[in-house]
Design a protein around this motif. Structure first.
Motif, PDB file in Angstrom:
ATOM      1  N   ILE A 196     -25.491 -10.037 -15.190  1.00  0.00           N
ATOM      2  CA  ILE A 196     -24.109 -10.319 -14.787  1.00  0.00           C
ATOM      3  C   ILE A 196     -23.619 -11.597 -15.470  1.00  0.00           C
ATOM      4  CG2 ILE A 196     -22.627 -10.999 -12.845  1.00  0.00           C
ATOM      5  CD1 ILE A 196     -23.142  -8.176 -12.494  1.00  0.00           C
ATOM      6  N   ASN A 197     -24.477 -12.575 -15.482  1.00  0.00           N
ATOM      7  CA  ASN A 197     -24.161 -13.832 -16.139  1.00  0.00           C
ATOM      8  C   ASN A 197     -23.826 -13.633 -17.619  1.00  0.00           C
ATOM      9  OD1 ASN A 197     -23.802 -16.354 -15.094  1.00  0.00           O
ATOM     10  ND2 ASN A 197     -25.687 -17.177 -15.991  1.00  0.00           N
ATOM     11  N   ALA A 198     -24.661 -12.869 -18.270  1.00  0.00           N
ATOM     12  CA  ALA A 198     -24.437 -12.600 -19.695  1.00  0.00           C
ATOM     13  C   ALA A 198     -23.130 -11.846 -19.900  1.00  0.00           C
ATOM     14  CB  ALA A 198     -25.607 -11.787 -20.251  1.00  0.00           C
ATOM     15  N   MET A 199     -22.831 -10.918 -19.006  1.00  0.00           N
ATOM     16  CA  MET A 199     -21.592 -10.164 -19.103  1.00  0.00           C
ATOM     17  C   MET A 199     -20.370 -11.064 -18.918  1.00  0.00           C
ATOM     18  SD  MET A 199     -22.719  -6.836 -16.891  1.00  0.00           S
ATOM     19  CE  MET A 199     -21.041  -6.654 -16.372  1.00  0.00           C
ATOM     20  N   LEU A 200     -20.510 -12.031 -18.038  1.00  0.00           N
ATOM     21  CA  LEU A 200     -19.385 -12.928 -17.770  1.00  0.00           C
ATOM     22  C   LEU A 200     -19.089 -13.835 -18.956  1.00  0.00           C
ATOM     23  CD1 LEU A 200     -20.066 -13.865 -14.045  1.00  0.00           C
ATOM     24  CD2 LEU A 200     -17.957 -12.865 -14.933  1.00  0.00           C
ATOM     25  N   LYS A 201     -20.109 -14.098 -19.747  1.00  0.00           N
ATOM     26  CA  LYS A 201     -19.911 -14.959 -20.914  1.00  0.00           C
ATOM     27  C   LYS A 201     -19.504 -14.165 -22.149  1.00  0.00           C
ATOM     28  CE  LYS A 201     -23.259 -18.494 -19.471  1.00  0.00           C
ATOM     29  NZ  LYS A 201     -24.727 -18.659 -19.415  1.00  0.00           N
TER      30      LYS A 201
ATOM     31  N   ILE B 147     -38.514  -6.068 -21.720  1.00  0.00           N
ATOM     32  CA  ILE B 147     -37.875  -5.404 -20.570  1.00  0.00           C
ATOM     33  C   ILE B 147     -38.059  -3.893 -20.651  1.00  0.00           C
ATOM     34  CG2 ILE B 147     -35.706  -4.979 -19.357  1.00  0.00           C
ATOM     35  CD1 ILE B 147     -34.711  -7.616 -20.110  1.00  0.00           C
ATOM     36  N   ASN B 148     -38.430  -3.310 -19.527  1.00  0.00           N
ATOM     37  CA  ASN B 148     -38.617  -1.862 -19.481  1.00  0.00           C
ATOM     38  C   ASN B 148     -37.299  -1.142 -19.790  1.00  0.00           C
ATOM     39  OD1 ASN B 148     -38.810   0.883 -18.262  1.00  0.00           O
ATOM     40  ND2 ASN B 148     -40.881   0.142 -17.800  1.00  0.00           N
ATOM     41  N   PRO B 149     -37.336  -0.194 -20.732  1.00  0.00           N
ATOM     42  CA  PRO B 149     -36.117   0.494 -21.168  1.00  0.00           C
ATOM     43  C   PRO B 149     -35.403   1.216 -20.031  1.00  0.00           C
ATOM     44  CG  PRO B 149     -37.976   1.088 -22.568  1.00  0.00           C
ATOM     45  CD  PRO B 149     -38.534   0.276 -21.445  1.00  0.00           C
ATOM     46  N   LEU B 150     -36.167   1.589 -19.020  1.00  0.00           N
ATOM     47  CA  LEU B 150     -35.547   2.260 -17.875  1.00  0.00           C
ATOM     48  C   LEU B 150     -34.393   1.448 -17.306  1.00  0.00           C
ATOM     49  CD1 LEU B 150     -36.050   4.802 -15.988  1.00  0.00           C
ATOM     50  CD2 LEU B 150     -37.075   3.181 -14.395  1.00  0.00           C
ATOM     51  N   HIS B 151     -34.537   0.137 -17.337  1.00  0.00           N
ATOM     52  CA  HIS B 151     -33.479  -0.719 -16.815  1.00  0.00           C
ATOM     53  C   HIS B 151     -32.173  -0.530 -17.577  1.00  0.00           C
ATOM     54  CE1 HIS B 151     -35.775  -2.765 -13.835  1.00  0.00           C
ATOM     55  NE2 HIS B 151     -36.654  -3.268 -14.679  1.00  0.00           N
ATOM     56  N   LEU B 191     -15.440  -1.660 -22.632  1.00  0.00           N
ATOM     57  CA  LEU B 191     -16.135  -2.801 -22.032  1.00  0.00           C
ATOM     58  C   LEU B 191     -17.643  -2.596 -21.952  1.00  0.00           C
ATOM     59  CD1 LEU B 191     -13.606  -3.659 -19.152  1.00  0.00           C
ATOM     60  CD2 LEU B 191     -14.216  -5.148 -21.084  1.00  0.00           C
ATOM     61  N   ILE B 192     -18.054  -1.392 -21.623  1.00  0.00           N
ATOM     62  CA  ILE B 192     -19.487  -1.125 -21.439  1.00  0.00           C
ATOM     63  C   ILE B 192     -20.318  -1.506 -22.669  1.00  0.00           C
ATOM     64  CG2 ILE B 192     -21.185   0.726 -21.111  1.00  0.00           C
ATOM     65  CD1 ILE B 192     -19.195   2.010 -19.114  1.00  0.00           C
ATOM     66  N   PRO B 193     -19.910  -1.095 -23.879  1.00  0.00           N
ATOM     67  CA  PRO B 193     -20.695  -1.525 -25.049  1.00  0.00           C
ATOM     68  C   PRO B 193     -20.801  -3.042 -25.156  1.00  0.00           C
ATOM     69  CG  PRO B 193     -19.200   0.242 -25.651  1.00  0.00           C
ATOM     70  CD  PRO B 193     -18.858  -0.138 -24.245  1.00  0.00           C
ATOM     71  N   LYS B 194     -19.711  -3.744 -24.882  1.00  0.00           N
ATOM     72  CA  LYS B 194     -19.749  -5.212 -24.920  1.00  0.00           C
ATOM     73  C   LYS B 194     -20.753  -5.752 -23.922  1.00  0.00           C
ATOM     74  CE  LYS B 194     -14.959  -6.006 -26.330  1.00  0.00           C
ATOM     75  NZ  LYS B 194     -13.634  -6.416 -25.854  1.00  0.00           N
ATOM     76  N   TRP B 195     -20.682  -5.219 -22.720  1.00  0.00           N
ATOM     77  CA  TRP B 195     -21.570  -5.691 -21.661  1.00  0.00           C
ATOM     78  C   TRP B 195     -23.038  -5.421 -21.986  1.00  0.00           C
ATOM     79  CZ3 TRP B 195     -18.028  -2.965 -17.580  1.00  0.00           C
ATOM     80  CH2 TRP B 195     -16.941  -3.790 -17.279  1.00  0.00           C
ATOM     81  N   MET B 199     -26.029  -8.075 -22.473  1.00  0.00           N
ATOM     82  CA  MET B 199     -27.263  -8.009 -21.692  1.00  0.00           C
ATOM     83  C   MET B 199     -28.494  -8.002 -22.596  1.00  0.00           C
ATOM     84  SD  MET B 199     -26.046  -5.181 -18.883  1.00  0.00           S
ATOM     85  CE  MET B 199     -27.699  -4.584 -18.814  1.00  0.00           C
ATOM     86  N   LEU B 200     -28.338  -7.317 -23.726  1.00  0.00           N
ATOM     87  CA  LEU B 200     -29.476  -7.213 -24.642  1.00  0.00           C
ATOM     88  C   LEU B 200     -29.808  -8.560 -25.288  1.00  0.00           C
ATOM     89  CD1 LEU B 200     -28.762  -3.790 -26.335  1.00  0.00           C
ATOM     90  CD2 LEU B 200     -30.861  -4.416 -25.150  1.00  0.00           C
ATOM     91  N   LYS B 201     -28.790  -9.398 -25.374  1.00  0.00           N
ATOM     92  CA  LYS B 201     -29.006 -10.713 -25.980  1.00  0.00           C
ATOM     93  C   LYS B 201     -29.420 -11.758 -24.956  1.00  0.00           C
ATOM     94  CE  LYS B 201     -25.663 -10.110 -29.757  1.00  0.00           C
ATOM     95  NZ  LYS B 201     -24.198 -10.159 -29.973  1.00  0.00           N
ATOM     96  N   ALA B 202     -29.248 -11.435 -23.685  1.00  0.00           N
ATOM     97  CA  ALA B 202     -29.417 -12.446 -22.635  1.00  0.00           C
ATOM     98  C   ALA B 202     -30.823 -13.009 -22.583  1.00  0.00           C
ATOM     99  CB  ALA B 202     -29.053 -11.847 -21.289  1.00  0.00           C
ATOM    100  N   LYS B 203     -30.882 -14.298 -22.482  1.00  0.00           N
ATOM    101  CA  LYS B 203     -32.115 -15.089 -22.335  1.00  0.00           C
ATOM    102  C   LYS B 203     -33.200 -14.795 -23.378  1.00  0.00           C
ATOM    103  CE  LYS B 203     -35.056 -17.354 -19.278  1.00  0.00           C
ATOM    104  NZ  LYS B 203     -36.461 -17.154 -19.433  1.00  0.00           N
TER     105      LYS B 203
END
Lengths: 203, 203
Positions: A196-201, B147-151, B191-195, B199-203
């Motif tokens: 969610i955090n990543a999405m918000l940024k 991260i497990n792809p299922l997520h 929006l979904i592709p952006k999100w 997420m894929l880049k997060a942390k």
DNA sequence: GTCTATAACCTGATAGAC
DNA sequence: GTCTATCAGGTTATAGAC
């Protein structure tokens, strides 16, 4: 001591019926449930159901309202707390909600399909307004005024709940055991806030 | 010419029954549907249902299999295409899937609850394996082996489908009109592709 | 192929004995 | 309060006329 779900033997007749009804209604849904199923599950006679609850419909309403309370009751307090940050709300929500549904796995699909099949009947009992106009939503609007808050609300709710809704499919396919599924859901508690955090940024 | 959903007058009797059955089953679910409802919806006699389809159950199975095909048929080809990138798959998926469900809004909740109430019956007809072991999943594993792809699969599917599952709730509450809902869903395609990317880049 | 009539069964609910 | 027996109505499915 153990007042919840003991071996369900020292319960009053009325409680026995109610517990049995919860179990059967949640598993089969209203339409597919026969009052005889409930009586049998309770280990009691069919006539007692009507003696205590008058009708199948009244018994169902009672349980449905309880379940609606459970399903929505957790949401509003968290999202409306004006002392927590956006991050904290997201973490609190995903953790509490996933725990709730792990403890009541059939809850989401039960509520969703029963409301769908009888919208007008439970309309006035859906406290969605408290969510749609919550402190959480205002915080979202502040952070990302360019995106409608409904999107993030849907995402937060969906990321927590949707896997449980899909579970029957994965289970029936035999490609995901209950144990592995639960591991994934535990992981999600920590992952959802990050996402969610990543999405918000994003962008 | 118009072979799909004309005014449903120039259809054969068999087709009339099938179309009526689709409509009623998807709206009410198997258990709450009476064969009389279908006959009435088709403007025909009850006996014809059994003449053409032998039983309620057989007619339902026919429609259920068709709907399963529809619900899962779009997924596998997109996720298994070995010539598209991860980004492209996500965009293709969210766009195609949201369009599919806008055209068939009751599809997800129908399938999900019917499978839930009869898992063993449709187990062998759920092509989830093709998804759980798809090209898409391998691409995810490469990008985020931690991260497990299922997520991500759950997130992509959930972000596209979950709003439609929640729609009855929002509608019943009267806080979201059909028109506004559709606007939001159109927005989500982009929006979904952006999100997912974020997420894929997060942390 | 299509209809009416009806069989065979199931389901929610109640009467009445204990 | 709890049970057995049963009613009244609804539901799927079929027989048989047209």
């Amino acid at each position: 001591m153990a007042k919840k779900k003991s071996v369900e033997v020292d319960l009053s007749t009325e409680e026995k019926i109610k517990e049995a009804a919860k179990k059967v209604f949640l598993k089969k849904g209203y339409a597919a449930t026969r009052t005889r199923d409930i009586a049998e599950e309770a280990g009691l006679n069919l006539a007692l159901l009507n003696y205590y609850f008058r009708s199948k419909e009244k018994l169902f309403d009672l349980i449905m309202l309880e379940k609606l309370e459970k399903f929505f009751g957790v949401i509003a307090p968290i999202l409306n707390n004006s002392t927590t940050s956006l991050d904290q709300k997201v973490t609190l929500f995903s953790n509490n909600y996933i725990d709730l549904i792990i403890a009541n796995p059939e809850l989401p699909l039960f509520i969703l399909s029963e409301v769908r099949h009888n919208p007008e009947r439970f309309a006035h009992k859906l406290p969605v307004v408290k969510v749609a106009d919550s402190h959480f939503v205002r915080q979202l609007q502040e952070k990302r005024p360019d995106i409608n808050p409904l999107h993030f609300l849907m995402n937060l709710l969906g990321m927590s709940v949707f896997p449980f809704i899909m579970k029957p499919i994965f289970h029936a396919s035999g490609i995901l055991s209950e144990k592995v599924f639960l591991t994934r859901m535990e992981e999600r508690k920590a992952l959802i806030p990050k996402w969610i955090n990543a999405m918000l940024k994003a962008k």
